[in-house]
Design a protein around this motif. Structure first.
Motif, PDB file in Angstrom:
ATOM      1  N   GLY A 272       1.158  10.781  10.957  1.00 52.11           N
ATOM      2  CA  GLY A 272       1.283  12.176  10.531  1.00 52.11           C
ATOM      3  C   GLY A 272       1.553  12.274   9.036  1.00 52.11           C
ATOM      4  O   GLY A 272       1.671  11.269   8.340  1.00 52.11           O
ATOM      5  N   PRO A 273       1.662  13.536   8.529  1.00 54.55           N
ATOM      6  CA  PRO A 273       1.892  13.742   7.105  1.00 54.55           C
ATOM      7  C   PRO A 273       3.235  13.180   6.650  1.00 54.55           C
ATOM      8  O   PRO A 273       4.199  13.173   7.410  1.00 54.55           O
ATOM      9  CB  PRO A 273       1.852  15.270   6.947  1.00 54.55           C
ATOM     10  CG  PRO A 273       1.797  15.845   8.300  1.00 54.55           C
ATOM     11  CD  PRO A 273       1.552  14.775   9.300  1.00 54.55           C
TER      12      PRO A 273
ATOM     13  N   SER B 226       0.867  -1.176   0.000  1.00 52.04           N
ATOM     14  CA  SER B 226       0.000   0.000   0.000  1.00 52.04           C
ATOM     15  C   SER B 226       0.901   1.222   0.000  1.00 52.04           C
ATOM     16  O   SER B 226       1.833   1.313   0.810  1.00 52.04           O
ATOM     17  CB  SER B 226      -0.865  -0.017   1.259  1.00 52.04           C
ATOM     18  OG  SER B 226      -1.440   1.256   1.480  1.00 52.04           O
ATOM     19  N   ILE B 227       0.653   2.151  -0.918  1.00 51.10           N
ATOM     20  CA  ILE B 227       1.494   3.346  -0.985  1.00 51.10           C
ATOM     21  C   ILE B 227       0.635   4.593  -0.807  1.00 51.10           C
ATOM     22  O   ILE B 227      -0.532   4.630  -1.211  1.00 51.10           O
ATOM     23  CB  ILE B 227       2.309   3.393  -2.300  1.00 51.10           C
ATOM     24  CG1 ILE B 227       1.415   3.441  -3.533  1.00 51.10           C
ATOM     25  CG2 ILE B 227       3.224   2.178  -2.376  1.00 51.10           C
ATOM     26  CD1 ILE B 227       2.203   3.539  -4.856  1.00 51.10           C
ATOM     27  N   GLY B 228       1.210   5.586  -0.146  1.00 49.55           N
ATOM     28  CA  GLY B 228       0.448   6.811   0.114  1.00 49.55           C
ATOM     29  C   GLY B 228       1.369   8.004   0.233  1.00 49.55           C
ATOM     30  O   GLY B 228       2.544   7.881   0.599  1.00 49.55           O
ATOM     31  N   SER B 229       0.803   9.177  -0.077  1.00 53.56           N
ATOM     32  CA  SER B 229       1.561  10.428   0.033  1.00 53.56           C
ATOM     33  C   SER B 229       0.592  11.560   0.323  1.00 53.56           C
ATOM     34  O   SER B 229      -0.488  11.625  -0.275  1.00 53.56           O
ATOM     35  CB  SER B 229       2.291  10.717  -1.284  1.00 53.56           C
ATOM     36  OG  SER B 229       2.817  12.039  -1.262  1.00 53.56           O
ATOM     37  N   ASN B 230       0.983  12.469   1.230  1.00 53.52           N
ATOM     38  CA  ASN B 230       0.160  13.679   1.407  1.00 53.52           C
ATOM     39  C   ASN B 230       1.000  14.948   1.590  1.00 53.52           C
ATOM     40  O   ASN B 230       0.496  15.936   2.112  1.00 53.52           O
ATOM     41  CB  ASN B 230      -0.875  13.505   2.528  1.00 53.52           C
ATOM     42  CG  ASN B 230      -0.307  13.642   3.927  1.00 53.52           C
ATOM     43  OD1 ASN B 230       0.877  13.411   4.129  1.00 53.52           O
ATOM     44  ND2 ASN B 230      -1.160  13.986   4.878  1.00 53.52           N
TER      45      ASN B 230
ATOM     46  N   VAL C 185      -5.383   5.358  -8.827  1.00 48.83           N
ATOM     47  CA  VAL C 185      -5.008   6.267  -7.734  1.00 48.83           C
ATOM     48  C   VAL C 185      -6.281   6.840  -7.114  1.00 48.83           C
ATOM     49  O   VAL C 185      -7.231   7.183  -7.828  1.00 48.83           O
ATOM     50  CB  VAL C 185      -4.122   7.406  -8.296  1.00 48.83           C
ATOM     51  CG1 VAL C 185      -3.831   8.455  -7.227  1.00 48.83           C
ATOM     52  CG2 VAL C 185      -2.827   6.833  -8.861  1.00 48.83           C
ATOM     53  N   TYR C 186      -6.270   6.948  -5.801  1.00 50.71           N
ATOM     54  CA  TYR C 186      -7.409   7.501  -5.062  1.00 50.71           C
ATOM     55  C   TYR C 186      -6.985   8.707  -4.240  1.00 50.71           C
ATOM     56  O   TYR C 186      -5.895   8.716  -3.646  1.00 50.71           O
ATOM     57  CB  TYR C 186      -8.002   6.446  -4.123  1.00 50.71           C
ATOM     58  CG  TYR C 186      -8.771   5.387  -4.863  1.00 50.71           C
ATOM     59  CD1 TYR C 186     -10.140   5.496  -5.053  1.00 50.71           C
ATOM     60  CD2 TYR C 186      -8.119   4.293  -5.414  1.00 50.71           C
ATOM     61  CE1 TYR C 186     -10.846   4.537  -5.765  1.00 50.71           C
ATOM     62  CE2 TYR C 186      -8.812   3.323  -6.130  1.00 50.71           C
ATOM     63  CZ  TYR C 186     -10.181   3.455  -6.297  1.00 50.71           C
ATOM     64  OH  TYR C 186     -10.868   2.513  -7.010  1.00 50.71           O
ATOM     65  N   GLU C 187      -7.848   9.700  -4.213  1.00 45.28           N
ATOM     66  CA  GLU C 187      -7.704  10.855  -3.319  1.00 45.28           C
ATOM     67  C   GLU C 187      -8.479  10.491  -2.060  1.00 45.28           C
ATOM     68  O   GLU C 187      -9.666  10.130  -2.128  1.00 45.28           O
ATOM     69  CB  GLU C 187      -8.343  12.083  -3.989  1.00 45.28           C
ATOM     70  CG  GLU C 187      -8.288  13.348  -3.178  1.00 45.28           C
ATOM     71  CD  GLU C 187      -7.063  14.181  -3.543  1.00 45.28           C
ATOM     72  OE1 GLU C 187      -6.662  14.184  -4.720  1.00 45.28           O
ATOM     73  OE2 GLU C 187      -6.510  14.817  -2.634  1.00 45.28           O
ATOM     74  N   THR C 188      -7.813  10.550  -0.909  1.00 50.47           N
ATOM     75  CA  THR C 188      -8.455  10.019   0.296  1.00 50.47           C
ATOM     76  C   THR C 188      -8.312  10.981   1.468  1.00 50.47           C
ATOM     77  O   THR C 188      -7.245  11.535   1.713  1.00 50.47           O
ATOM     78  CB  THR C 188      -7.824   8.654   0.688  1.00 50.47           C
ATOM     79  OG1 THR C 188      -6.489   8.865   1.128  1.00 50.47           O
ATOM     80  CG2 THR C 188      -7.836   7.671  -0.469  1.00 50.47           C
ATOM     81  N   ALA C 189      -9.404  11.150   2.194  1.00 48.71           N
ATOM     82  CA  ALA C 189      -9.352  11.954   3.415  1.00 48.71           C
ATOM     83  C   ALA C 189      -8.502  11.216   4.445  1.00 48.71           C
ATOM     84  O   ALA C 189      -8.559   9.983   4.542  1.00 48.71           O
ATOM     85  CB  ALA C 189     -10.761  12.160   3.947  1.00 48.71           C
ATOM     86  N   ALA C 190      -7.702  11.964   5.195  1.00 49.11           N
ATOM     87  CA  ALA C 190      -6.795  11.334   6.167  1.00 49.11           C
ATOM     88  C   ALA C 190      -7.576  10.663   7.295  1.00 49.11           C
ATOM     89  O   ALA C 190      -8.517  11.233   7.834  1.00 49.11           O
ATOM     90  CB  ALA C 190      -5.841  12.368   6.740  1.00 49.11           C
TER      91      ALA C 190
ATOM     92  N   GLU D 151      -6.714  13.274  11.607  1.00 53.64           N
ATOM     93  CA  GLU D 151      -7.552  13.773  10.505  1.00 53.64           C
ATOM     94  C   GLU D 151      -7.192  15.191  10.067  1.00 53.64           C
ATOM     95  O   GLU D 151      -7.524  15.598   8.959  1.00 53.64           O
ATOM     96  CB  GLU D 151      -9.032  13.682  10.908  1.00 53.64           C
ATOM     97  CG  GLU D 151      -9.445  12.224  11.076  1.00 53.64           C
ATOM     98  CD  GLU D 151     -10.875  12.060  11.538  1.00 53.64           C
ATOM     99  OE1 GLU D 151     -11.609  13.064  11.631  1.00 53.64           O
ATOM    100  OE2 GLU D 151     -11.250  10.903  11.822  1.00 53.64           O
ATOM    101  N   ASP D 152      -6.501  15.924  10.946  1.00 48.76           N
ATOM    102  CA  ASP D 152      -6.177  17.315  10.652  1.00 48.76           C
ATOM    103  C   ASP D 152      -4.872  17.392   9.858  1.00 48.76           C
ATOM    104  O   ASP D 152      -3.843  17.853  10.359  1.00 48.76           O
ATOM    105  CB  ASP D 152      -6.071  18.087  11.978  1.00 48.76           C
ATOM    106  CG  ASP D 152      -5.784  19.554  11.736  1.00 48.76           C
ATOM    107  OD1 ASP D 152      -6.041  20.026  10.609  1.00 48.76           O
ATOM    108  OD2 ASP D 152      -5.278  20.211  12.660  1.00 48.76           O
ATOM    109  N   GLN D 153      -4.898  16.901   8.636  1.00 50.19           N
ATOM    110  CA  GLN D 153      -3.726  16.944   7.758  1.00 50.19           C
ATOM    111  C   GLN D 153      -4.247  16.832   6.322  1.00 50.19           C
ATOM    112  O   GLN D 153      -5.399  16.463   6.100  1.00 50.19           O
ATOM    113  CB  GLN D 153      -2.743  15.814   8.101  1.00 50.19           C
ATOM    114  CG  GLN D 153      -3.303  14.418   7.979  1.00 50.19           C
ATOM    115  CD  GLN D 153      -2.239  13.335   8.215  1.00 50.19           C
ATOM    116  OE1 GLN D 153      -1.112  13.456   7.794  1.00 50.19           O
ATOM    117  NE2 GLN D 153      -2.648  12.272   8.915  1.00 50.19           N
ATOM    118  N   PRO D 154      -3.410  17.161   5.336  1.00 51.78           N
ATOM    119  CA  PRO D 154      -3.890  17.164   3.952  1.00 51.78           C
ATOM    120  C   PRO D 154      -4.354  15.787   3.487  1.00 51.78           C
ATOM    121  O   PRO D 154      -3.915  14.756   4.017  1.00 51.78           O
ATOM    122  CB  PRO D 154      -2.651  17.608   3.159  1.00 51.78           C
ATOM    123  CG  PRO D 154      -1.738  18.252   4.142  1.00 51.78           C
ATOM    124  CD  PRO D 154      -2.011  17.617   5.463  1.00 51.78           C
ATOM    125  N   ASP D 155      -5.206  15.786   2.458  1.00 52.19           N
ATOM    126  CA  ASP D 155      -5.646  14.535   1.840  1.00 52.19           C
ATOM    127  C   ASP D 155      -4.443  13.754   1.306  1.00 52.19           C
ATOM    128  O   ASP D 155      -3.448  14.345   0.875  1.00 52.19           O
ATOM    129  CB  ASP D 155      -6.564  14.814   0.650  1.00 52.19           C
ATOM    130  CG  ASP D 155      -7.965  15.204   1.088  1.00 52.19           C
ATOM    131  OD1 ASP D 155      -8.244  15.219   2.297  1.00 52.19           O
ATOM    132  OD2 ASP D 155      -8.769  15.499   0.193  1.00 52.19           O
TER     133      ASP D 155
END
Ligand SMILES: Nc1ncnc2c1ncn2[C@@H]1O[C@H](COP(=O)(O)OP(=O)(O)OP(=O)(O)O)[C@@H](O)[C@H]1O
Ligand SMILES: Nc1nc2c(c(=O)[nH]1)N=C(CO)CN2
Length: 164
Positions: A87-88, A7-11, A36-41, A45-49
């Protein structure tokens, strides 16, 4: 042959470029690359998608630790600074499963203990492997999870991916 689901992710920063760097870095081993998916954190939760995707890889001579180390090397190359949990980050590479392997080692828990409840993992995984099974939890398609806050980005396609 070991086969792994990552699983890969970046914000942070150029999120798509960081995901593409994983596909590029693992190119010899690629079996499948998800949309690719745009996902709410979640978690914090208080960080960029985030942008999230799943990559399936396989090799004769890479074991589960090898997949972890390759993922960490790609995180480091993306300039990831290890700060707070959840965290981000520029790039996160989690090993979700490695075929036939379970591990309780704290540096490599397999299957990944959060995977069964994370839509950010399960939705892209199902895209590339509709019959996926998560050891200990059964068929992924039968798991109950909320897809709220997870939106496909048709405009972002990883090259080397299923649509390219
Ligand atoms: N299956 C796994 N995949 C990746 N890292 C793992 C795994 N199991 C344990 N780890 C360990 O987790 C640590 C990395 O944690 P990290 O800061 O990326 O956690 P996180 O991504 O914030 O949270 P989570 O692991 O819940 O997604 C590393 O030290 C790594 O050794
Ligand atoms: N949407 C989303 N949220 C997260 C993610 C992630 O990949 N996607 N990763 C985290 C740390 O592992 C914390 N929160």
């Amino acid at each position: 042959m070991t086969r792994a689901v990552l699983s890969i992710g970046s914000n942070l920063g150029d999120r798509f470029a960081y995901l593409q760097s994983v596909v590029d870095g693992l190119r010899p081993f690629l079996v499948a690359v998800s949309p690719v998916y745009e996902t709410a954190a979640w978690g914090v939760e208080d960080q960029p998608d985030f942008l999230n995707a799943v990559v399936v890889v396989a090799a004769d001579d890479v074991d589960e630790w090898g997949w972890l180390r390759r993922g960490q090397a790609l995180e480091n190359a993306a300039g990831r600074v290890r700060e707070k949990r959840w965290g981000p980050r520029t790039l996160d590479v989690d090993v979700v499963t490695v075929d036939g392997v379970t591990s309780e080692h704290p540096e490599l828990l397999l299957p990944h203990p959060g995977a069964h409840e994370r839509a950010t993992v399960l939705i892209p995984w199902l895209d590339v492997e509709p019959d996926a099974v998560l050891p200990g939890h059964g068929p992924v398609a039968a798991l109950k999870f909320s897809s709220e806050g997870v939106r496909r980005r048709e405009d972002l396609v990883l090259s080397g991916g299923v649509n390219s």
